[in-house]
Design an enzyme around this catalytic site. Sequence first.
Site, PDB file in Angstrom:
ATOM      1  N   SER A 128       0.967  -1.248   0.042  1.00 26.45           N
ATOM      2  CA  SER A 128       0.027   0.046   0.016  1.00 26.45           C
ATOM      3  C   SER A 128       0.903   1.352   0.144  1.00 26.45           C
ATOM      4  O   SER A 128       1.628   1.292  -0.834  1.00 26.45           O
ATOM      5  CB  SER A 128      -0.950  -0.072   1.105  1.00 26.45           C
ATOM      6  N   HIS A 129       0.644   1.804   0.967  1.00 21.92           N
ATOM      7  CA  HIS A 129       1.411   3.446   1.161  1.00 21.92           C
ATOM      8  C   HIS A 129       2.701   3.323   1.487  1.00 21.92           C
ATOM      9  O   HIS A 129       3.461   4.259   1.547  1.00 21.92           O
ATOM     10  CB  HIS A 129       0.635   4.412   2.122  1.00 21.92           C
ATOM     11  N   ASP A 150      -1.571   1.421  -3.872  1.00 19.49           N
ATOM     12  CA  ASP A 150      -2.362   0.217  -4.494  1.00 19.49           C
ATOM     13  C   ASP A 150      -3.631   1.070  -4.714  1.00 19.49           C
ATOM     14  O   ASP A 150      -4.560   0.317  -5.174  1.00 19.49           O
ATOM     15  CB  ASP A 150      -2.653  -0.858  -3.397  1.00 19.49           C
ATOM     16  N   ASP A 196      -6.237   2.526  -3.178  1.00 21.02           N
ATOM     17  CA  ASP A 196      -7.496   2.735  -2.465  1.00 21.02           C
ATOM     18  C   ASP A 196      -7.594   4.021  -1.599  1.00 21.02           C
ATOM     19  O   ASP A 196      -8.534   4.220  -0.863  1.00 21.02           O
ATOM     20  CB  ASP A 196      -7.570   1.302  -1.438  1.00 21.02           C
ATOM     21  N   ARG A 197      -6.601   4.677  -1.498  1.00 16.87           N
ATOM     22  CA  ARG A 197      -6.499   5.880  -0.581  1.00 16.87           C
ATOM     23  C   ARG A 197      -6.841   7.084  -1.577  1.00 16.87           C
ATOM     24  O   ARG A 197      -6.421   7.176  -2.604  1.00 16.87           O
ATOM     25  CB  ARG A 197      -5.261   6.240   0.217  1.00 16.87           C
ATOM     26  N   LYS A 213     -11.913   0.381   0.105  1.00 18.33           N
ATOM     27  CA  LYS A 213     -11.643   1.578  -0.226  1.00 18.33           C
ATOM     28  C   LYS A 213     -11.096   1.707  -1.645  1.00 18.33           C
ATOM     29  O   LYS A 213     -10.509   0.924  -2.254  1.00 18.33           O
ATOM     30  CB  LYS A 213     -11.008   2.349   0.919  1.00 18.33           C
ATOM     31  N   ASP A 261      -2.483   6.349  -3.309  1.00 17.36           N
ATOM     32  CA  ASP A 261      -1.544   5.509  -2.668  1.00 17.36           C
ATOM     33  C   ASP A 261      -1.012   4.644  -3.600  1.00 17.36           C
ATOM     34  O   ASP A 261      -1.383   4.310  -4.741  1.00 17.36           O
ATOM     35  CB  ASP A 261      -1.773   5.113  -1.133  1.00 17.36           C
TER      36      ASP A 261
HETATM   37  C1  VG1 Z   1      -3.513   1.957   8.311  1.00 15.80           C
HETATM   38  C2  VG1 Z   1      -4.567   2.907   8.746  1.00 15.80           C
HETATM   39  C3  VG1 Z   1      -5.777   2.088   8.326  1.00 15.80           C
HETATM   40  C4  VG1 Z   1      -5.801   1.362   7.113  1.00 15.80           C
HETATM   41  C5  VG1 Z   1      -4.705   0.781   6.836  1.00 15.80           C
HETATM   42  C6  VG1 Z   1      -4.497   0.085   5.645  1.00 15.80           C
HETATM   43  O1  VG1 Z   1      -3.452   0.871   9.315  1.00 15.80           O
HETATM   44  O2  VG1 Z   1      -4.472   3.372   9.665  1.00 15.80           O
HETATM   45  O3  VG1 Z   1      -7.032   2.945   8.365  1.00 15.80           O
HETATM   46  O4  VG1 Z   1      -6.929   0.452   6.698  1.00 15.80           O
HETATM   47  O5  VG1 Z   1      -3.383   1.329   7.184  1.00 15.80           O
HETATM   48  O6  VG1 Z   1      -4.695   1.030   4.500  1.00 15.80           O
HETATM   49  P1  VG1 Z   1      -2.496   0.880  10.538  1.00 15.80           P
HETATM   50  O7  VG1 Z   1      -2.804  -0.265  11.303  1.00 15.80           O
HETATM   51  O8  VG1 Z   1      -1.297   1.225  10.413  1.00 15.80           O
HETATM   52  O9  VG1 Z   1      -3.055   2.278  11.319  1.00 15.80           O
HETATM   53  V1  VG1 Z   1      -3.699   0.731   3.166  1.00 15.80           V
HETATM   54  O10 VG1 Z   1      -4.102   1.814   1.974  1.00 15.80           O
HETATM   55  O11 VG1 Z   1      -2.058   0.892   3.714  1.00 15.80           O
HETATM   56  O12 VG1 Z   1      -3.996  -0.790   2.760  1.00 15.80           O
HETATM   57 CO    CO Z   2      -3.594   1.442   0.041  1.00 19.96          CO
END
Ligand code: VG1
Ligand code: CO
Length: 542
Positions: A112-113, A278, A280-281, A375, A276
């Site tokens: 992801s990010h 992948d 989804d953000r 998302k 981001d």
């Molecule tokens: C973070 C965010 C959470 C989100 C998750 C995955 O998790 O706070 O809201 O669903 O990333 O997003 P954490 O446990 O690090 O707080 V993504 O776009 O990284 O798949």
């Molecule tokens: Co993501």
Amino acid sequence: MILTVETTPFTDQKPGTSGLRKKVKVFQQPRYAENFIQSVFDSLDGFAGQTLVLGGDGRFLNREVIQVALRMAAANGFGRVLVGQGGILSTPAASNVIRQYGAFGGLVLSASHNPGGPDEDFGIKYNIANGGPAPEAVTEAIFANTLKIASYKTIEAPDVDLDTVGTTDLAGMTVQVIDPVADYAALMETLFDFAAIRDLLASGFVMQFDAMSAVTGPYATEIFERRLGAPAGTVRNGVPLPDFGHHHPDPNLVHAKDLYDALMAPDGPDFGAASDGDGDRNLIIGKHCYVTPSDSLALLAANAHLAPGYARGLAGIARSMPTSGAADRVAAALGIPLFETPTGWKFFGNLLDAGLATICGEESAGTGSDHVREKDGIWAVLLWLNVLAARRQPVAAIMAEHWAQYGRNYYARHDYEAIETTRADALMARLRGSLETLPGTQTAAGPVSMADDFSYTDPTDGSVSSRQGVRVLFADGSRIVFRLSGTGTQGATLRVYLERYEPADGNLGQETAAALAPLIAAAEELALIVAHTGMAEPSVIT
Ligand code: VG1
Ligand code: CO
């Protein structure tokens, strides 16, 4: 011929908030990815002959692990794999493909990010037949399997060509390389008024989209530039790169600073957005007006009926617990239920399947709806554009009207990254140990009125998820939440979520940092963050 390869467990393959995320070097250990993928398959029943969806965000190791997963899917008895061309599928697009083609499930390769590259992060997550992230019961079964795995199944076969759309055979399993964008773009056309958005973009309204050299580049170029007629160059950093051009593909004010600066310039564009790694953000910035994700959720929920896909209204709104209460006020005004879930999209799936919620969101820049079970960054940008096309007002004016109607939830998240795990655990343990004595405690933000460790009971299946974050509430409705991240790959990350509500007739034009100053001081008093982390300042404020 199916090969059964002996292996021994790795003890660190527990999925976090969103799948298994580790350094690339960890994933490059022999048998590491294989063990996890086999543990996923071993947790599933009845997939023989069924379809698996496979794709990722294009980061370093994506192509290699796709080949590994293809061979293992064939050996384990899947009938067909749908794989995105070039190994590319954004998370929301993968969710759509699973649903649209009636697949058994999908593997999405992404961290992801988190940054990508040989020294950065990789990840694997499993999504179930509804298109959504595996719920906790499944991730727990996967983890249990990783601890007892003794062998995995694969075949001996050359790599599959991922770059040509078409169908090939892999030891009796069909591999279908699909256009990663087409089905997703078609879905978006059913939800939004593309003609109205096209008119808006032709009227002199200028937008910019930063794909951050991550997966949304091809999606954004097709949708914003080709289908909606935005000029070439509207999408910046539009080519997915294995290392995201050395950047963090995290659409926040730190990592998307160029975009932010462009929107704050006197002659800047009207609207800026980013997504981001992948896809989804989403980050939303109007001319001279940053929109917090929590406000964006509330605004979109209040205005969704302006888009054809939501013209009949919303069944309900769901938000993660640390997300601000701005959406609660919209739900109350609309007379629809508001659901408060733990962090992570996997908790929204049941609500969406049951038709209890239509729109969901998280403070971490995630918004989405029942069109998929993830998302969806581009979806959020399109809904904003649809609202802007219908209302023809600047983003800042729309936000000001929203606050004037509902009041404003001042909000910020302070992240303390790469803390030693033992120190972060000690901070949380101390807070958890003081829950009973906290009510009545005086702080810089006034007396604490309530404190607990958030626990969630899913209204559809009764499953309980406890220890989801410490909440401290104050008499005036202000709130501080403390929790540890479940997506990092280095030490621990402490997240401190700060929120203060200002009613509609109150002071709506403050600087966020000033509005939250007493709460920031109270967070330090309550959690002794500096002493525990050794950090005087948060690493990132969003
Ligand atoms: C973070 C965010 C959470 C989100 C998750 C995955 O998790 O706070 O809201 O669903 O990333 O997003 P954490 O446990 O690090 O707080 V993504 O776009 O990284 O798949
Ligand atoms: Co993501």
